[in-house]
Motif scaffolding. Structure first.
Motif, PDB file in Angstrom:
ATOM      1  N   LYS A   1       0.829  -1.332  -0.133  1.00  0.00           N
ATOM      2  CA  LYS A   1       0.085  -0.054   0.055  1.00  0.00           C
ATOM      3  C   LYS A   1       1.004   1.223   0.048  1.00  0.00           C
ATOM      4  CE  LYS A   1      -3.746   2.240   2.333  1.00  0.00           C
ATOM      5  NZ  LYS A   1      -4.084   2.914   3.407  1.00  0.00           N
ATOM      6  N   MET A   2       0.556   2.055  -0.695  1.00  0.00           N
ATOM      7  CA  MET A   2       1.266   3.607  -0.900  1.00  0.00           C
ATOM      8  C   MET A   2       1.034   4.204   0.503  1.00  0.00           C
ATOM      9  SD  MET A   2       1.321   5.574  -4.251  1.00  0.00           S
ATOM     10  CE  MET A   2       1.782   4.851  -5.642  1.00  0.00           C
ATOM     11  N   SER A   3       1.938   4.560   1.188  1.00  0.00           N
ATOM     12  CA  SER A   3       1.866   5.099   2.250  1.00  0.00           C
ATOM     13  C   SER A   3       3.065   6.068   2.911  1.00  0.00           C
ATOM     14  CB  SER A   3       1.665   4.236   3.598  1.00  0.00           C
ATOM     15  OG  SER A   3       2.728   4.160   4.370  1.00  0.00           O
ATOM     16  N   LYS A   4       2.986   7.000   3.315  1.00  0.00           N
ATOM     17  CA  LYS A   4       4.080   8.000   3.816  1.00  0.00           C
ATOM     18  C   LYS A   4       5.121   7.405   4.586  1.00  0.00           C
ATOM     19  CE  LYS A   4       1.648  11.887   4.722  1.00  0.00           C
ATOM     20  NZ  LYS A   4       1.455  13.135   5.629  1.00  0.00           N
ATOM     21  N   SER A   5       4.586   6.306   5.707  1.00  0.00           N
ATOM     22  CA  SER A   5       5.341   5.745   6.566  1.00  0.00           C
ATOM     23  C   SER A   5       6.351   4.854   5.646  1.00  0.00           C
ATOM     24  CB  SER A   5       4.653   5.180   7.673  1.00  0.00           C
ATOM     25  OG  SER A   5       3.625   4.594   7.198  1.00  0.00           O
ATOM     26  N   ILE A   6       5.893   4.138   4.831  1.00  0.00           N
ATOM     27  CA  ILE A   6       6.534   3.169   4.061  1.00  0.00           C
ATOM     28  C   ILE A   6       7.653   3.813   3.196  1.00  0.00           C
ATOM     29  CG2 ILE A   6       6.611   1.078   2.437  1.00  0.00           C
ATOM     30  CD1 ILE A   6       3.980   0.436   3.307  1.00  0.00           C
ATOM     31  N   GLY A   7       7.125   5.208   2.809  1.00  0.00           N
ATOM     32  CA  GLY A   7       8.150   6.170   1.860  1.00  0.00           C
ATOM     33  C   GLY A   7       7.833   5.504   0.502  1.00  0.00           C
ATOM     34  N   ASN A   8       6.932   4.959   0.009  1.00  0.00           N
ATOM     35  CA  ASN A   8       6.650   4.543  -1.639  1.00  0.00           C
ATOM     36  C   ASN A   8       5.672   5.443  -1.993  1.00  0.00           C
ATOM     37  OD1 ASN A   8       4.725   3.215  -0.051  1.00  0.00           O
ATOM     38  ND2 ASN A   8       4.795   1.234  -0.864  1.00  0.00           N
ATOM     39  N   VAL A   9       5.371   6.724  -1.652  1.00  0.00           N
ATOM     40  CA  VAL A   9       4.246   7.295  -2.212  1.00  0.00           C
ATOM     41  C   VAL A   9       4.703   7.890  -3.510  1.00  0.00           C
ATOM     42  CG1 VAL A   9       2.856   9.322  -1.926  1.00  0.00           C
ATOM     43  CG2 VAL A   9       3.264   7.918   0.065  1.00  0.00           C
ATOM     44  N   VAL A  10       3.926   7.768  -4.600  1.00  0.00           N
ATOM     45  CA  VAL A  10       4.315   8.292  -5.851  1.00  0.00           C
ATOM     46  C   VAL A  10       3.447   9.797  -5.895  1.00  0.00           C
ATOM     47  CG1 VAL A  10       4.525   8.308  -8.349  1.00  0.00           C
ATOM     48  CG2 VAL A  10       4.865   6.360  -6.784  1.00  0.00           C
ATOM     49  N   ASP A  11       3.974  10.815  -6.122  1.00  0.00           N
ATOM     50  CA  ASP A  11       3.297  11.910  -6.460  1.00  0.00           C
ATOM     51  C   ASP A  11       2.722  12.010  -7.841  1.00  0.00           C
ATOM     52  OD1 ASP A  11       2.604  14.508  -7.000  1.00  0.00           O
ATOM     53  OD2 ASP A  11       3.947  15.649  -5.988  1.00  0.00           O
ATOM     54  N   PRO A  12       1.216  12.333  -8.072  1.00  0.00           N
ATOM     55  CA  PRO A  12       0.741  12.248  -9.269  1.00  0.00           C
ATOM     56  C   PRO A  12       1.332  13.231 -10.428  1.00  0.00           C
ATOM     57  CG  PRO A  12      -0.762  12.682  -7.582  1.00  0.00           C
ATOM     58  CD  PRO A  12       0.438  12.372  -6.981  1.00  0.00           C
ATOM     59  N   HIS A  13       1.840  14.210  -9.523  1.00  0.00           N
ATOM     60  CA  HIS A  13       2.460  15.225 -10.656  1.00  0.00           C
ATOM     61  C   HIS A  13       3.987  14.628 -11.127  1.00  0.00           C
ATOM     62  CE1 HIS A  13      -0.433  18.455  -9.953  1.00  0.00           C
ATOM     63  NE2 HIS A  13      -0.084  18.223  -8.906  1.00  0.00           N
ATOM     64  N   GLU A  14       4.643  13.785 -10.326  1.00  0.00           N
ATOM     65  CA  GLU A  14       5.624  13.222 -10.866  1.00  0.00           C
ATOM     66  C   GLU A  14       5.495  12.425 -12.189  1.00  0.00           C
ATOM     67  OE1 GLU A  14       7.867  11.271  -7.914  1.00  0.00           O
ATOM     68  OE2 GLU A  14       9.540  10.856  -8.938  1.00  0.00           O
ATOM     69  N   ALA A  15       4.284  11.594 -11.978  1.00  0.00           N
ATOM     70  CA  ALA A  15       4.150  10.600 -13.063  1.00  0.00           C
ATOM     71  C   ALA A  15       3.723  11.397 -14.256  1.00  0.00           C
ATOM     72  CB  ALA A  15       2.984   9.851 -12.452  1.00  0.00           C
ATOM     73  N   ILE A  16       3.164  12.638 -14.068  1.00  0.00           N
ATOM     74  CA  ILE A  16       2.622  13.421 -15.132  1.00  0.00           C
ATOM     75  C   ILE A  16       3.839  14.088 -15.853  1.00  0.00           C
ATOM     76  CG2 ILE A  16       1.152  15.525 -15.912  1.00  0.00           C
ATOM     77  CD1 ILE A  16      -0.803  14.799 -13.561  1.00  0.00           C
ATOM     78  N   SER A  17       4.848  14.488 -15.077  1.00  0.00           N
ATOM     79  CA  SER A  17       6.117  15.226 -15.531  1.00  0.00           C
ATOM     80  C   SER A  17       6.979  13.884 -16.116  1.00  0.00           C
ATOM     81  CB  SER A  17       6.883  15.851 -14.545  1.00  0.00           C
ATOM     82  OG  SER A  17       7.227  15.164 -13.716  1.00  0.00           O
ATOM     83  N   VAL A  18       6.773  12.882 -15.938  1.00  0.00           N
ATOM     84  CA  VAL A  18       7.430  11.793 -16.502  1.00  0.00           C
ATOM     85  C   VAL A  18       6.988  11.254 -18.016  1.00  0.00           C
ATOM     86  CG1 VAL A  18       8.181   9.421 -16.647  1.00  0.00           C
ATOM     87  CG2 VAL A  18       8.555  10.760 -14.664  1.00  0.00           C
ATOM     88  N   ALA A  19       5.715  11.029 -17.965  1.00  0.00           N
ATOM     89  CA  ALA A  19       4.877  10.583 -19.160  1.00  0.00           C
ATOM     90  C   ALA A  19       3.674  11.364 -19.637  1.00  0.00           C
ATOM     91  CB  ALA A  19       4.383   9.147 -18.829  1.00  0.00           C
ATOM     92  N   GLY A  20       3.388  12.388 -18.986  1.00  0.00           N
ATOM     93  CA  GLY A  20       2.248  13.211 -19.618  1.00  0.00           C
ATOM     94  C   GLY A  20       1.098  12.663 -18.873  1.00  0.00           C
ATOM     95  N   THR A  21       0.036  13.919 -19.186  1.00  0.00           N
ATOM     96  CA  THR A  21      -1.237  13.712 -18.704  1.00  0.00           C
ATOM     97  C   THR A  21      -1.761  12.307 -19.315  1.00  0.00           C
ATOM     98  OG1 THR A  21      -1.537  16.067 -18.294  1.00  0.00           O
ATOM     99  CG2 THR A  21      -3.641  14.537 -18.563  1.00  0.00           C
ATOM    100  N   ASP A  22      -2.034  12.162 -20.433  1.00  0.00           N
ATOM    101  CA  ASP A  22      -2.761  11.126 -20.864  1.00  0.00           C
ATOM    102  C   ASP A  22      -2.076   9.736 -20.746  1.00  0.00           C
ATOM    103  OD1 ASP A  22      -4.957  12.438 -21.828  1.00  0.00           O
ATOM    104  OD2 ASP A  22      -4.487  12.364 -23.861  1.00  0.00           O
TER     105      ASP A  22
END
Ligand code: MSP
Length: 511
Positions: free
Chosen positions: A299-320
């Motif tokens: 599970k994505m969680s702040k305490s595990i430290g594996n949260v992906v910021d959606p803006h990061e995903a968008i900046s990598v591959a774009g909105t669509d």
């Protein structure tokens, strides 16, 4: 036009939105766009759940007044919606005046029905989930399951209660008969089992001296509403008005579909319909319960430290591409994994190599071999082409969406793209072009391919609107939308001029 109303849950703006929020926004937006394309009049609502102890506490920790805090936080959620190309018809905030008034009207309705009473109460409360724990065992479970015990507190106060227990039979009936349908069925069974385990009345207010941040209870200044009573009412605020104390629903009521995550299915499948039954209002038609986004299986969680910021995903591959991943790679009704590596891989394979490539190849071959445009095939030839395959694909696509399995619907589209690429490899249009006698065959093949691309693009429109609008305004420019969006075979006009420039829908990603 058939009115269709679709909502997401309203998010707690205590922290910035994560990919789980993005998943829900995109799923609901896909369905809203899909129904619009089907000709429905759609109302799509999302927003923020701004009251309650969690927000109150987080604001205090930030040294801010709760009002100022939520005012600041709302921009993070609006910003994410914009980045995902989502424009809700209403972005509701539970601090909005009309919502306060609607919640109070709803309270009065339940009160007048004899379903609200006061009693002294002592219970453990999970501030993080804004949820009462039913027993000492639940408290033990919380600690076993790793809930930070700073979030668990004992509450002892005089509260208002809602007679949930009174609605046992009706709730079992509406859920079993699917008058209010919970999808998928395993979630429906879970909720029914929970109800059949026995329903307790629930506390629906807090003492204002202990928690001042909430909507005042009508007629009792010493109490504010429990955050879930106020939050669930948001759906009504968006689709009804008040005439004095009378709630007047508009054409979008009852809701067609609420889209929520599995952690809050119970509130939506038990408390919400009970509140509506008490108030004498119609029940929603459907509750879509999606799973969770995981990162590397956890599970994505702040305490595990594996949260992906959606803006990061968008900046990598774009909105669509991000939208595509959330819709096609995450099973709509189950948990699914997200990593940036996988996002890049899916971009390269499904989008750039398969879909993007077939579009640029077919357009380039039409231009090269067919006088710069869509082949001039006669209408009777058009009829004989891959009509059956396409109509079967449309049937499956719609059927999966009706089952709320968006990923499966997009699997059908992927299959069509693979079919087109395979056909090119097998038929070798470049070889046909070398033989004058095969001109008609070549033109038929290329017409079939470009028409299939048009169908694929229409199926993809709710998933990747920017990319497809770009495709439509370049490759299919000049065709009116209703023709371009038609699900009938043969609507691409033979002889249509194609753009001079090459078409690259998905450029190579920077590494
Ligand atoms: N405020 C309540 C909802 C009130 S609706 C009347 C709430 N807010 S939340 O911000 O915690 O969650 C908002 C939505 O995001 C919920 O549907 C929740 O299930 C969903 N998700 C939160 N984390 C998630 C994942 N990791 N993955 C997918 N969705 C998840 O609950």
């Amino acid at each position: 036009m058939i009115p269709t109303s679709i909502s997401t849950a309203i998010s707690y703006p205590n922290a910035k939105p994560h990919l789980g929020h993005a998943l829900e926004f995109v799923q609901a937006d896909f369905l809203a766009r899909y129904y619009r394309l089907q000709g429905s009049e759609v109302f799509f609502q999302t927003g923020l759940d701004e009251h309650g102890q969690k927000i109150y506490r987080t604001a205090a920790e930030a040294g801010m007044e709760p009002h100022a805090f939520v005012e600041q936080q709302q921009h993070l959620f609006r910003g994410l919606l914009e980045a995902l190309n989502i424009k809700p018809d209403r972005f509701i905030r539970t601090t909005d005046t009309d919502h306060r008034e609607m919640s109070q009207a709803m309270w009065k309705k339940c009160f007048d029905a004899g379903d609200i009473y006061k009693k002294t109460y002592r219970a453990w409360y999970n501030v993080k989930e804004e949820e009462f724990l039913a027993s000492a065992d639940d408290v033990k479970d919380s600690s076993t399951f790793g809930v930070d015990m700073k979030f668990i507190e004992l509450i002892e106060e005089e509260n208002y209660f809602f007679r949930l227990s009174k609605y046992y039979d009706k709730l079992v009936n509406v859920l079993e008969s699917k008058a209010y349908e919970v999808v998928p069925s395993n979630r429906s069974h879970e909720v029914l089992n929970f109800i059949k385990g026995g329903l307790q009345d629930v506390s629906i207010s807090r003492q204002k001296d202990k928690l001042p941040w909430g909507i005042p209870v009508p007629g009792d200044d010493s109490q504010v509403m429990y955050v879930w009573f106020d939050a669930l009412t948001n759906y009504l605020t968006g689709t009804a008005t008040l005439n004095g104390d009378t709630i007047v629903p508009n054409q979008f009521w009852p809701y067609s579909l609420h889209c929520v995550g599995k952690d809050i299915a119970r509130f939506h499948a038990v408390m919400w319909p009970a509140m509506l039954l008490s108030a004498g209002l119609e029940l929603p038609h459907q509750l879509l319960v999606h799973g969770f986004i995981l990162s590397d299986g956890r599970k994505m969680s702040k305490s595990i430290g594996n949260v992906v910021d959606p803006h990061e995903a968008i900046s990598v591959a774009g909105t669509d591409a991000t939208r595509w991943y959330l819709l096609a790679e995450i099973p709509t009704l189950d948990d699914g994994d997200f990593t940036l590596e996988r996002l890049r891989a899916v971009y390269a394979s499904d989008l750039a190599n398969d879909f993007g490539n077939v579009v640029s190849r077919v357009v380039a071959m039409c231009k090269k071999y067919c006088e710069g445009g869509v082949p001039q095939v006669a209408s009777e030839q058009v009829e004989n082409l891959e009509k059956t395959l396409i109509s079967e694909a449309w049937q499956q696509y719609h059927a999966h969406i009706m089952e709320r399995q968006i990923d499966k619907a997009l699997e059908v589209v992927k299959g069509m793209v693979v079919f087109c690429n395979r056909r090119i490899e097998e038929q070798k249009p470049w070889a046909m072009a070398k033989e004058v006698s095969r001109k008609a065959e070549l033109e038929e093949l290329l017409y079939e391919l470009i028409e299939m691309i048009r169908h694929v693009s229409v199926m993809l429109l709710p998933a990747m609107p920017n990319t497809i609008e770009h495709l439509h305004s370049t490759v299919f420019s000049g065709i009116p939308d209703e023709v371009c969006h038609s699900v009938e075979w043969g609507k691409t006009p033979p002889g249509l001029k194609l753009p001079e420039e090459g078409i690259i829908l998905f450029p190579r990603l920077e590494s």
